[in-house]
Design a protein around this motif. Structure first.
Motif, mmCIF file in Angstrom:
data_model
loop_
_atom_site.group_PDB
_atom_site.id
_atom_site.type_symbol
_atom_site.label_atom_id
_atom_site.label_comp_id
_atom_site.label_asym_id
_atom_site.label_seq_id
_atom_site.Cartn_x
_atom_site.Cartn_y
_atom_site.Cartn_z
ATOM 1 N N ALA A 227 0.838 -1.204 0.000
ATOM 2 C CA ALA A 227 0.000 0.000 0.000
ATOM 3 C C ALA A 227 0.869 1.249 0.000
ATOM 4 N N GLY A 228 0.335 2.301 -0.606
ATOM 5 C CA GLY A 228 1.045 3.566 -0.635
ATOM 6 C C GLY A 228 0.530 4.452 -1.743
ATOM 7 N N VAL A 229 1.290 5.511 -1.982
ATOM 8 C CA VAL A 229 0.949 6.444 -3.051
ATOM 9 C C VAL A 229 1.703 5.993 -4.307
ATOM 10 N N PRO A 230 0.969 5.599 -5.346
ATOM 11 C CA PRO A 230 1.624 5.059 -6.537
ATOM 12 C C PRO A 230 2.095 6.127 -7.516
ATOM 13 N N SER A 231 3.093 5.748 -8.300
ATOM 14 C CA SER A 231 3.491 6.516 -9.476
ATOM 15 C C SER A 231 2.989 5.730 -10.672
ATOM 16 N N VAL A 232 2.534 6.427 -11.697
ATOM 17 C CA VAL A 232 2.056 5.762 -12.905
ATOM 18 C C VAL A 232 3.223 5.572 -13.860
ATOM 19 N N ILE A 233 3.421 4.322 -14.291
ATOM 20 C CA ILE A 233 4.454 4.007 -15.275
ATOM 21 C C ILE A 233 3.828 4.070 -16.671
ATOM 22 N N ASP A 234 2.681 3.419 -16.834
ATOM 23 C CA ASP A 234 1.884 3.513 -18.060
ATOM 24 C C ASP A 234 0.457 3.140 -17.712
ATOM 25 N N GLY A 235 -0.384 2.911 -18.713
ATOM 26 C CA GLY A 235 -1.810 2.718 -18.468
ATOM 27 C C GLY A 235 -2.192 1.457 -17.727
ATOM 28 N N ASP A 236 -1.255 0.524 -17.531
ATOM 29 C CA ASP A 236 -1.573 -0.686 -16.780
ATOM 30 C C ASP A 236 -0.468 -1.077 -15.798
ATOM 31 N N THR A 237 0.434 -0.138 -15.509
ATOM 32 C CA THR A 237 1.548 -0.408 -14.597
ATOM 33 C C THR A 237 1.758 0.779 -13.669
ATOM 34 N N ILE A 238 1.881 0.474 -12.368
ATOM 35 C CA ILE A 238 2.158 1.504 -11.371
ATOM 36 C C ILE A 238 3.377 1.074 -10.557
ATOM 37 N N ALA B 289 -3.505 8.293 -13.825
ATOM 38 C CA ALA B 289 -2.901 9.221 -12.862
ATOM 39 C C ALA B 289 -3.967 10.097 -12.202
ATOM 40 N N ASP B 290 -4.897 10.613 -12.985
ATOM 41 C CA ASP B 290 -5.972 11.446 -12.427
ATOM 42 C C ASP B 290 -6.827 10.645 -11.448
ATOM 43 N N PHE B 291 -7.166 9.416 -11.817
ATOM 44 C CA PHE B 291 -7.975 8.559 -10.954
ATOM 45 C C PHE B 291 -7.254 8.303 -9.630
ATOM 46 N N LEU B 292 -5.975 7.958 -9.699
ATOM 47 C CA LEU B 292 -5.221 7.646 -8.484
ATOM 48 C C LEU B 292 -5.035 8.874 -7.596
ATOM 49 N N ASP B 293 -4.871 10.046 -8.212
ATOM 50 C CA ASP B 293 -4.762 11.282 -7.425
ATOM 51 C C ASP B 293 -6.035 11.541 -6.628
ATOM 52 N N ALA B 294 -7.173 11.171 -7.193
ATOM 53 C CA ALA B 294 -8.461 11.447 -6.561
ATOM 54 C C ALA B 294 -8.918 10.343 -5.603
ATOM 55 N N HIS B 295 -8.301 9.178 -5.658
ATOM 56 C CA HIS B 295 -8.769 8.026 -4.875
ATOM 57 C C HIS B 295 -7.631 7.383 -4.085
ATOM 58 N N ARG B 296 -7.099 8.112 -3.141
ATOM 59 C CA ARG B 296 -6.013 7.538 -2.348
ATOM 60 C C ARG B 296 -6.567 6.854 -1.115
ATOM 61 N N PRO B 297 -5.853 5.955 -0.458
ATOM 62 C CA PRO B 297 -4.592 5.355 -0.872
ATOM 63 C C PRO B 297 -4.824 4.183 -1.829
ATOM 64 N N THR B 298 -3.722 3.657 -2.344
ATOM 65 C CA THR B 298 -3.773 2.508 -3.241
ATOM 66 C C THR B 298 -3.217 1.292 -2.510
ATOM 67 N N SER B 299 -3.889 0.164 -2.703
ATOM 68 C CA SER B 299 -3.477 -1.085 -2.070
ATOM 69 C C SER B 299 -3.495 -2.188 -3.116
ATOM 70 N N CYS B 300 -2.433 -3.002 -3.145
ATOM 71 C CA CYS B 300 -2.313 -4.060 -4.148
ATOM 72 C C CYS B 300 -2.042 -5.404 -3.477
ATOM 73 N N ILE B 301 -2.691 -6.445 -3.997
ATOM 74 C CA ILE B 301 -2.455 -7.818 -3.539
ATOM 75 C C ILE B 301 -1.867 -8.599 -4.702
ATOM 76 N N GLU B 302 -0.658 -9.096 -4.520
ATOM 77 C CA GLU B 302 0.025 -9.841 -5.581
ATOM 78 C C GLU B 302 -0.701 -11.137 -5.885
ATOM 79 N N VAL B 303 -0.892 -11.405 -7.201
ATOM 80 C CA VAL B 303 -1.502 -12.664 -7.629
ATOM 81 C C VAL B 303 -0.535 -13.493 -8.471
ATOM 82 N N GLY B 304 0.632 -12.927 -8.806
ATOM 83 C CA GLY B 304 1.619 -13.660 -9.595
ATOM 84 C C GLY B 304 2.714 -12.754 -10.105
#
Length: 143
Positions: free
Chosen positions: A6-17, A57-72
């Motif tokens: 979890a944390g504040v993400p940086s956008v790498i591209d449209g499907d990678t943070i 990027a706009d979506f993530l700026d407006a909807h913090r925080p971000t949390s990810c669960i690894e699936v692979g």
């Protein structure tokens, strides 16, 4: 069960943070590459990959925080994860708005309904024409 990253993400591209130095590929979707060109409803070219990244990027700026669960892991050993921001599945949000596609090869159709909804509503890329990102990448790597 893995602990969420979890944390504040940086956008790498449209499907990678990236969160805390870990690059995360969003599970089950594929967004256009940054150099990829699509066509809008009137046939005008636009950089759909860039538009996808900016929307994320706009979506993530407006909807913090971000949390990810690894699936692979993907073929490049990047973390593949289901990520949420403000309780919303980020990948589903991207697909539902036409900024990314359900990638059946990896998703088992998980986002197929969101994609069908985006297509019916002509959201994002669905307003015009585009090449599927996986086909575009394959074509770009053929010499």
């Amino acid at each position: 069960m893995a602990l969420p990253l979890a944390g504040v993400p940086s956008v790498i591209d449209g499907d990678t943070i990236e969160i805390h130095g870990t690059r995360i590929r969003l599970y089950g979707i594929d967004a256009p590459e940054s150099a990829q060109i699509c066509f809008d409803g009137s046939g005008k070219k636009y950089r759909c990959g860039q538009r996808s990244s900016l929307a994320l990027a706009d979506f993530l700026d407006a909807h913090r925080p971000t949390s990810c669960i690894e699936v692979g892991r993907d073929q490049f050993r990047r973390t593949v994860a289901v990520c949420t921001a403000g309780g919303v599945d980020i990948a589903e949000w991207l697909v539902r708005r036409g900024y990314a596609l359900d990638w059946p090869k990896y998703s088992d159709g998980y986002y197929a309904q969101a994609q069908a909804d985006a297509r019916a509503a002509k959201f994002g890329m669905w307003i015009g024409s585009f090449e599927q990102p996986w086909d575009w990448r394959k074509r770009m790597t053929v010499h």
